[in-house]
Scaffold this motif. Structure first.
Motif: not given
Length: 428
Positions: A243, A254-256, A240, A206, A264, A251
């Motif tokens: 979600y 690589t979540l943000k 990208e 990430v 993600s 998820v």
């Protein structure tokens, strides 16, 4: 640039310990020293020590300090306790405050900021500043202490007035002042925001993905960085996916979060496919998270942080740099920070490792080499090679640091023996 960090009564640190990035007067590897505003500051430092000796806890202390500075003034923290972890291996630690202090240079000013806290409140907080000009005196900018009158320097305007009425017991004054755009406080908060503390415990691309997404790292640079590492990667692509809250369980790491959306990053690496005559046929895509080696994942994860740290001249702390990375890649990363050509802005790299091949006089100055070791009371102590004295004098410049360390001359080794382990099997 970081000059010194002190911590007391946090995790494995009960006694006050100090870690310094100020260069000694020694002449070895002068290119490893940045002379800035009449200060001699090291560009890199490495920590050695046994497992559970407390090396990682130094990084956790810095991460805790950063987190508290960035978030303690947020409304979401109102009414909450401070999630501090004091030393728990004696009868005093749990009831005593945790103390942290950082001394650093930014914008031609040397700041010394620190606090003493417990789980309920900030017991004490202070900020000192001095110019880098010759004969400059250190000035107390502000000091607050529970049960005592607040003090502030006449020139520290942001620390005066009605803002103090918003100060909670569990809030750092520095954080509150920065929230209202105080000039000095915002400068210090930015310093900590630009300090990256990274623990390689899991696949977390990430960092590089977000930096690419925000335009802070050129995609072509990352591609070349991976290509030159000889990992067979010729390029990459980041997609990208959004979600909903219902889909959170699936998820990936690589979540943000972006403007309330949960996003993600799906990263695909590109490899060249060859036919039976070894002619390049086409490009094949691999999923970084499931089809690449752990070392490739880690290298991609570090790429963006290395680029930004060197370009901006900030700080990068890495716990276990060598994990899943080839020793030659580790050496290259270190050299990028040590040499003037690649690090003209005074970026700093501090890392832990068990790789004794890096413990070499041709690679590090003695004041860049640090050890972590538990004392008789199970509290972690820190010391550098330049200040460590052997029974017959100081560590000689022509000695083999790696061999001497493995032989136990510098301490910071586990007390282990093969026969003790073998006996466990002999008994059965």
């Amino acid at each position: 640039m970081l000059l010194e960090f002190n911590v007391q009564n946090f995790r494995s640190f009960y006694k006050r310990v100090s870690f310094s990035m100020e260069a000694s007067s020694r002449s070895e590897h002068p290119d490893h020293v940045m002379e800035l505003q009449r200060q001699r500051i090291l560009k890199s430092s490495v920590f050695y020590g046994a497992n559970a000796s407390g090396k990682s806890n130094l990084f956790k202390a810095l991460a805790f300090m950063k987190e508290l500075i960035l978030n303690s003034s947020k409304e979401s923290q109102a009414g909450e306790g401070i999630k501090v972890e004091p030393f728990l291996l004696n009868s005093q630690g749990a009831s005593e405050p945790t103390r942290m202090e950082a001394t650093f240079l930014t914008d031609e000013t040397i700041y010394r900021y620190g606090f003493a806290i417990n789980s309920k409140r900030v017991e004490k907080e202070w900020l000192y500043a001095r110019s880098t000009k010759p004969k400059s005196r250190e000035l107390l900018m502000f000091e607050r202490e529970a049960g005592k009158e607040y003090q502030a320097h006449p020139s520290f305007n942001e620390g005066k007035g009605s803002l103090l009425m918003f100060l909670r017991d569990n809030t750092l004054l520095l954080s509150l002042l920065a929230q209202f755009n105080g000039k000095v406080s915002s400068r210090i908060v930015k310093y900590f925001l630009d300090t990256n503390i990274w623990n390689i415990e899991s696949y977390m691309p990430v960092h590089t993905s977000v930096l690419l997404h925000n335009g802070l790292v050129p995609p072509d640079w990352v591609r070349e960085f991976l290509l030159k590492a000889d990992m067979g990667i010729t390029g990459f692509q980041i997609n990208e996916e959004e979600y909903s809250n219902e889909g959170l369980k699936n998820v990936p790491l690589t979540l943000k979060q972006d403007a309330g959306k949960i996003i993600s990053f799906i990263i695909k690496t590109h490899h060249e496919y060859y036919d039976e005559t070894l002619n390049k046929f086409e490009t094949v895509s691999f999923d970084l998270s499931t089809q690449e080696s752990q070392g490739t994942k880690q290298f991609f994860s570090l790429a963006g942080l290395i680029y930004v740290t060197l370009k901006v001249g900030s700080r990068l702390f890495i716990d276990e740099l060598e994990k899943s990375l080839h020793p030659l890649l580790c050496r290259i990363i270190i050299r990028l920070f040590q040499e003037k050509e690649t690090n003209p802005n005074g970026a700093q790299l501090v890392f832990t490792t068990h790789n004794t091949s890096l413990l070499d006089k041709s690679f590090f100055r003695r004041d860049e080499i640090w050890f972590a070791e538990k004392d008789g009371s199970c509290s972690t102590d820190l010391y550098s090679l330049v200040e460590y004295k052997l029974e017959k004098g100081k560590a000689r410049n022509d000695s083999s640091y790696g061999k001497s360390y493995i032989r136990g001359k510098y301490g910071a080794l586990p007390y282990i023996n093969y026969d003790d382990f073998a006996q466990l099997f002999r008994a059965n």
